[in-house]
Scaffold this motif. Structure first.
Motif, PDB file in Angstrom:
ATOM      1  N   ASN A 714      -9.160 126.964 -43.667  1.00  0.00           N
ATOM      2  CA  ASN A 714      -7.840 127.862 -44.104  1.00  0.00           C
ATOM      3  C   ASN A 714      -8.207 128.733 -45.204  1.00  0.00           C
ATOM      4  N   ASP A 741      -8.492 127.922 -53.690  1.00  0.00           N
ATOM      5  CA  ASP A 741      -9.007 129.293 -53.397  1.00  0.00           C
ATOM      6  C   ASP A 741      -8.418 130.269 -54.110  1.00  0.00           C
ATOM      7  N   GLN A 760       3.770 129.169 -39.583  1.00  0.00           N
ATOM      8  CA  GLN A 760       2.570 129.885 -40.261  1.00  0.00           C
ATOM      9  C   GLN A 760       3.510 130.564 -41.562  1.00  0.00           C
ATOM     10  N   ALA A 761       2.702 130.761 -42.592  1.00  0.00           N
ATOM     11  CA  ALA A 761       3.413 131.445 -43.736  1.00  0.00           C
ATOM     12  C   ALA A 761       3.797 133.028 -43.454  1.00  0.00           C
ATOM     13  N   LEU A 776      -2.314 122.360 -40.409  1.00  0.00           N
ATOM     14  CA  LEU A 776      -1.508 121.662 -41.802  1.00  0.00           C
ATOM     15  C   LEU A 776      -0.691 120.422 -41.022  1.00  0.00           C
TER      16      LEU A 776
HETATM   17  P1  ADP Z   1      -3.086 127.960 -39.063  1.00  0.00           P
HETATM   18  O1  ADP Z   1      -4.151 128.276 -40.158  1.00  0.00           O
HETATM   19  O2  ADP Z   1      -3.584 127.740 -37.649  1.00  0.00           O
HETATM   20  O3  ADP Z   1      -1.987 129.175 -38.755  1.00  0.00           O
HETATM   21  P2  ADP Z   1      -2.309 125.965 -40.336  1.00  0.00           P
HETATM   22  O4  ADP Z   1      -1.210 124.843 -39.971  1.00  0.00           O
HETATM   23  O5  ADP Z   1      -3.393 125.462 -40.791  1.00  0.00           O
HETATM   24  O6  ADP Z   1      -2.165 126.921 -39.421  1.00  0.00           O
HETATM   25  O7  ADP Z   1      -1.538 126.742 -41.472  1.00  0.00           O
HETATM   26  C1  ADP Z   1      -0.350 127.141 -41.264  1.00  0.00           C
HETATM   27  C2  ADP Z   1      -0.178 128.245 -42.522  1.00  0.00           C
HETATM   28  O8  ADP Z   1      -0.207 128.092 -43.714  1.00  0.00           O
HETATM   29  C3  ADP Z   1      -0.980 129.439 -42.122  1.00  0.00           C
HETATM   30  O9  ADP Z   1      -0.686 130.194 -40.895  1.00  0.00           O
HETATM   31  C4  ADP Z   1      -1.027 130.047 -43.354  1.00  0.00           C
HETATM   32  O10 ADP Z   1       0.266 130.949 -43.435  1.00  0.00           O
HETATM   33  C5  ADP Z   1      -0.817 129.475 -44.361  1.00  0.00           C
HETATM   34  N1  ADP Z   1      -1.752 128.749 -44.973  1.00  0.00           N
HETATM   35  C6  ADP Z   1      -2.669 127.615 -44.872  1.00  0.00           C
HETATM   36  N2  ADP Z   1      -3.600 127.265 -45.732  1.00  0.00           N
HETATM   37  C7  ADP Z   1      -3.705 128.740 -46.440  1.00  0.00           C
HETATM   38  C8  ADP Z   1      -4.226 129.102 -47.621  1.00  0.00           C
HETATM   39  N3  ADP Z   1      -5.398 128.422 -48.062  1.00  0.00           N
HETATM   40  N4  ADP Z   1      -4.194 130.397 -47.935  1.00  0.00           N
HETATM   41  C9  ADP Z   1      -2.899 130.882 -47.752  1.00  0.00           C
HETATM   42  N5  ADP Z   1      -2.359 130.641 -46.722  1.00  0.00           N
HETATM   43  C10 ADP Z   1      -2.561 129.334 -46.069  1.00  0.00           C
END
Ligand code: ADP
Length: 955
Positions: A714, A741, A760-761, A776
């Motif tokens: 991520n 990060d 997702q964000a 996550l």
């Molecule tokens: P995916 O990465 O497959 O979309 P995740 O469950 O790993 O699903 O993450 C969910 C959401 O969290 C991501 O879509 C992203 O929007 C946000 N996210 C996760 N890790 C980060 C990061 N390091 N920086 C920014 N946004 C993140």
């Protein structure tokens, strides 16, 4: 009563008058005694002052007389005339006589006598012939201290019983001692000085006392005199018998006559006398005593007058009171009578009694009180009359008979009186027949109510709302609460109701104001158990006061049922919400999956198609192959995520802990992702690792790796420039992992939900990254399972920091700790190695055979578990088995178990598309030496074959 009071007042009055009289007498006596003393002192002062005044006058007079005598004796003319006369008596001529008589009349002398020194008379003014008198002048002479030329004879009686006093001078004529005797009559000159008195007392008398030899002469102002010879009973104590010396000159004494006197006795200065004054003590206080007696009589008279007036007023008032009392008696609306205590006869009866009982006055007066009683009550009456000793008697309720035979109930009160000199009782009878009837009816209704209350099966209590006291409780209440009725009625409702006292009082108010009648409370029983009750309360009026009548219903069962229904409804709502949510999730899932599967599939199929085009350059071919590979890996990742989340959802995930070197795991991941990060221009670093003595820990390595991989992936995915920092540290009993990060960051409002599935964000369609939104969610589920927690801090445009913890469980450094092999070993695959590949899927087999083609190994292929077993059993050359798990007829697990029964040393590596750590566990359990998940990476396959074939070779 009034009369008695009146009598009391009268007695009180007389007693007051008596006391006042006594007080007046005492005060009067006190004042009298005091005043008497004052009067006595005044009188004494007066007597003393008058006496001393007299004494002074006498001294003055005396001195004058002495002076006169001296002057006369020094008169030269007189002396020469005397000289002539004494030398020759014949020369006593008319002129001489005249001169002498002149002197005598000027000085008021009684007589002037001229004698020889021996006393023989030469000449007397009163009698010329004295010259020839035989007797001499022979008086004792007193010397005058301040003028020795003059002597005095003192007062004495002359031969003709006249008082005389001589002043004698002693001129020397021609050497001859001559006596010139100047005789005065004290009665005309001296005594008047004493007789004058400003003192009123008649008995006041003054006198002069003269001491001559052994006799004492007392001459009073009126000329009376007393001479006491020595031996007289009073001589030694100056004429009186001394009782009390009041001061220097004043005495209280008894005089010779035995009268009590106040006497003054003091020497008269420069004279031979003492002045003696006396007054009768009796007379001294005569007028004072008279005045006192007069005042006393006056007071007594006034008291008698007051007493008489008031007595007559009282007796008049007494008569009036008697009259009005009798009127009150006869006209009273309450029946009354007076009866003789001895004969029980009516002595007097009032109009009300006559009217009420129907007998005439005469009839009454001819009857006894027995006759107005029912026959059966007479014995009781007689007993009562006999036993009643109280002056006031509340005899209670009796039955009486009227003349017409009607029976009535009367309340009798009586008191003792003397009537016409007879011992009697005054009786007041109040007809209470109506009240009695009403009371009986009330009692009956009360009884009914009581029975209704007490025997009722419903729980009932009666409460005093002023203090919450339980004033009554029925049997059902006692049974319900587990107390006796006595206990309950000594309790307060606060002991039952668990509600706050003030709130209960508020509820009382509502009932009293009739605003609310039913309530739900929780009551406590005697055994301490709580019980939900519904209470119906109403106010009731008893003896002028409001009480609360409460009926209590046990509603605990009803409540339980209600709670159950509510729970069921809530569950239904939750189920409904869940269903809706799962519906929603399903939609999200489908949309996401559709995207995440179609996109890589597009890549694979599209570029596969392109690959088939003839005339591709080498670079194009590599590019297309790389795209296909990346798409394939993305597809695989999505599928793995889906499988993992499904397993999590269905609760099939368990922990498989084993020892590991955590620092190595972090380093490996770092090594693994470093090229990818750097390719993107990102700096990746490890900020901290565990100390050497804490790096070996027990944990579920697969899950931990999965979380770390997901976070690093991520971080790389969402960071365009900057850095990624990894760290692991120990904080007491926890291990803390952090991946930070400098990427795009996460909006604040999305922070809380990114750990949910498919969230997702960035939810815009224009998002510039791929992903299922499960990473996550899976990570959180794993961390939860491991007993830790995950958090994120992030700021848009600045970056994100993911921190998760797991419990710290130190591990022994044993052979079990997995230490990853070194890369050089990968290619050490022995030549002519016989490998059995049990795989039903053609493509999978081709993939494996292609990888192993360039190594000189012999591949034997079987299509199911049975064949695999049979091959291994008959072919001893086979030294390694690659066993697909999912196969027809007999699956890989069973085949492995069977093969190991005949070839226990044979290394079998499981291959599975299930790709879950559980599968790995299962495979290891069955006896597989390792587990590779499909699609198997070439390096991983070669490393495993190398590892197990080398091991065997070594063995
Ligand atoms: P995916 O990465 O497959 O979309 P995740 O469950 O790993 O699903 O993450 C969910 C959401 O969290 C991501 O879509 C992203 O929007 C946000 N996210 C996760 N890790 C980060 C990061 N390091 N920086 C920014 N946004 C993140």
């Amino acid at each position: 009563m009034i009369f008695r009071q009146y009598r009391n007042w009268r007695n009180a009055y007389f007693i007051t008058v008596f006391i006042l009289t006594i007080i007046s007498i005492l005060v009067g006596t006190f004042i009298f005694t005091k005043e008497k003393k004052v009067v006595a002192a005044e009188k004494i002062r007066e007597i003393e002052s008058v006496s001393s005044q007299k004494s002074k006058q006498i001294t003055e007079w005396y001195k004058d007389e002495v002076n006169d005598a001296l002057v006369i004796s020094q008169n030269s003319v007189l002396l020469s005339m005397i000289k002539t006369a004494i030398t020759d008596k014949s020369l006593i001529n008319e002129e001489f006589r005249y001169s002498i008589s002149q002197i005598a009349s000027q000085h008021d002398y009684e007589e002037i006598i001229i004698t020889e020194a021996n006393g023989s008379i030469l000449y007397s003014s009163n009698n010329d012939s004295t010259v020839s008198r035989k007797h001499n002048y022979s008086r004792k002479e007193f010397r005058i201290t301040y003028n020795p030329q003059v002597t005095t004879s003192g007062i004495y009686f002359s031969s003709n019983k006249k008082l005389i006093l001589d002043f004698i001078t002693h001129p020397k004529i021609d050497g001859r001692d001559i006596k010139l005797i100047l005789r005065i009559n004290p009665e005309s000159s001296l005594l008047p000085l004493m007789s004058y008195s400003p003192v009123y007392e008649k008995s006041f008398r003054s006198g002069l006392i003269e001491f001559t030899g052994d006799s004492i002469t007392l001459i009073f102002s009126n000329g009376e005199s007393e001479t006491f010879k020595a031996g007289h009973k009073y001589v030694t104590s100056y004429f009186f018998k001394l009782d009390e010396k009041i001061n220097k000159n004043v005495f209280k004494a008894h005089d010779v006559s035995g009268n009590l006197i106040i006497a003054y006795l003091s020497p008269v200065l420069d004279t031979p006398w003492n002045l003696y004054s006396k007054v009768d003590n009796k007379e001294l206080f005569l007028s004072f005593n008279r005045q006192a007696i007069f005042i006393l009589l006056l007071i007594i008279l006034v008291f008698i007058l007051i007493f008489t007036v008031i007595s007559s007023l009282y007796s008049q008032r007494e008569k009036d009171i008697y009259k009005s009392l009798y009127q009150m008696f006869s006209d009273s609306p309450q029946p009354m009578w007076i009866y003789d205590l001895e004969t029980l006869r009516f002595l007097e009866v009032n109009h009300a009694a006559i009217f009420h009982y129907g007998y005439s006055r005469d009839e009454f007066l001819s009857m006894t009180i027995k006759e107005i009683r029912p026959r059966e009550d007479v014995a009781h009456l007689l007993e009562d009359v006999k036993n009643t000793t109280n002056p006031f008697n509340d005899a209670g309720i009796w039955r009486h008979l009227k003349k017409n035979g009607e029976l009535i109930y009367v309340n009798i009160k009586s008191h003792e009186v003397i009537f016409n000199k007879r011992n009697a009782r005054h009786v007041l009878a109040m007809d209470i027949t109506d009240i009695k009837v009403a009371q009986d009816a009330l009692q009956e209704s009360e009884q009914k109510f009581r029975q209704l209350f007490e025997d009722h099966s419903a729980v009932k209590i009666i409460i005093d709302p002023t203090d919450g006291k339980i004033v009554n409780a029925n049997e059902a209440a006692a049974e319900f609460y587990g107390y006796t009725r006595e206990q309950l009625t000594s309790m307060y409702v606060y002991n039952l109701n668990i509600l706050d006292q003030e709130k209960i009082k508020d509820e009382f108010k509502k009932v009293l104001e009739q605003k609310k009648i039913n309530f739900e409370f929780t009551h406590r029983k005697s055994d301490g158990t709580l019980c939900d009750v519904e209470v119906f309360s109403s106010r009731i009026h008893i003896s002028g006061k409001y009480y609360l009548h409460s009926i209590v219903h046990d509603i605990s069962e009803k409540k339980k049922a209600m709670a159950q229904i509510e729970k069921m409804v809530a569950e239904l709502v939750t189920a409904k919400n869940k269903a809706e949510e799962s519906d929603h999730l399903k939609t999200a899932f489908l949309a996401n999956m559709s995207h995440e599967i179609r996109t890589p599939m597009n890549g694979i199929l599209g570029f596969m198609e392109l690959l088939r085009q003839p005339g591709l350059t080498g670079d194009q071919f590599d590019e297309y192959i790389s795209i296909v590979k990346t798409s394939g890996e993305r597809l695989l990742s999505t599928i793995n995520d889906i499988i993992d989340i499904s397993k999590i959802e269905s609760g099939q995930i368990t922990l498989n802990e084993s020892g590991c070197n955590l620092n190595d795991i972090i380093t490996q991941q770092y090594d693994f992702f470093k090229p990818e990060a750097e390719k993107k221009g990102l700096e990746i670093s490890i900020n901290s690792l565990l100390r050497e003595d804490e790096k070996f820990v027990r944990t579920d390595i697969t899950k931990l790796e999965s979380v770390i991989v997901n976070l690093i992936k991520n971080a790389i995915k969402f960071t365009k420039s900057g850095s990624i920092k990894l760290s692991v540290s120990r904080a007491e009993e926890k291990l803390l992992f952090n991946v930070t990060d400098t990427g795009k960051g996460i909006p604040k409002d999305r922070l809380g939900i990114i750990f949910e599935r498919f969230v997702q964000a960035d939810i815009s369609m224009a998002r510039d990254h791929e992903g299922s939104g499960l990473g996550l969610a899976i990570s959180k589920a794993y961390i939860d399972l491991m007993g830790g927690e995950i958090n994120v801090e992030s700021e848009i445009g600045k970056g994100s920091s993911f921190t998760f913890s797991i419990p710290y469980k130190p591990a022994e450094i044993t052979s079990k700790v997995q230490i990853p092999g070194k890369l050089e070993e990968i290619c050490k695959i022995p030549q002519d190695l016989n490998i059995l590949i049990a795989e039903d899927d053609e493509i999978s087999y081709i993939y494996l055979s292609r990888i192993l083609k360039k190594y000189k190994v012999n591949l034997i292929r079987v299509y199911n578990g049975i064949e695999a077993f049979q091959e291994c059993e008959k072919n001893a050359e086979i030294s390694l088995v690659l066993m697909d798990i999912k196969m027809p007829i007999m699956d890989g697990y069973e085949a492995t178990r069977s093969i190991l029964t005949v070839r226990p040393e044979l290394p079998i590596i499981a291959l599975t598309a299930f790709a879950l750590s559980d599968d790995k566990e299962k495979a290891i359990e069955c006896g597989c030496v390792d587990y590779l998940s499909k699609p198997v990476k070439k390096e991983v396959l070669l490393e495993a074959i190398s590892k197990y074939s080398t091991k065997k070779a070594t063995a």
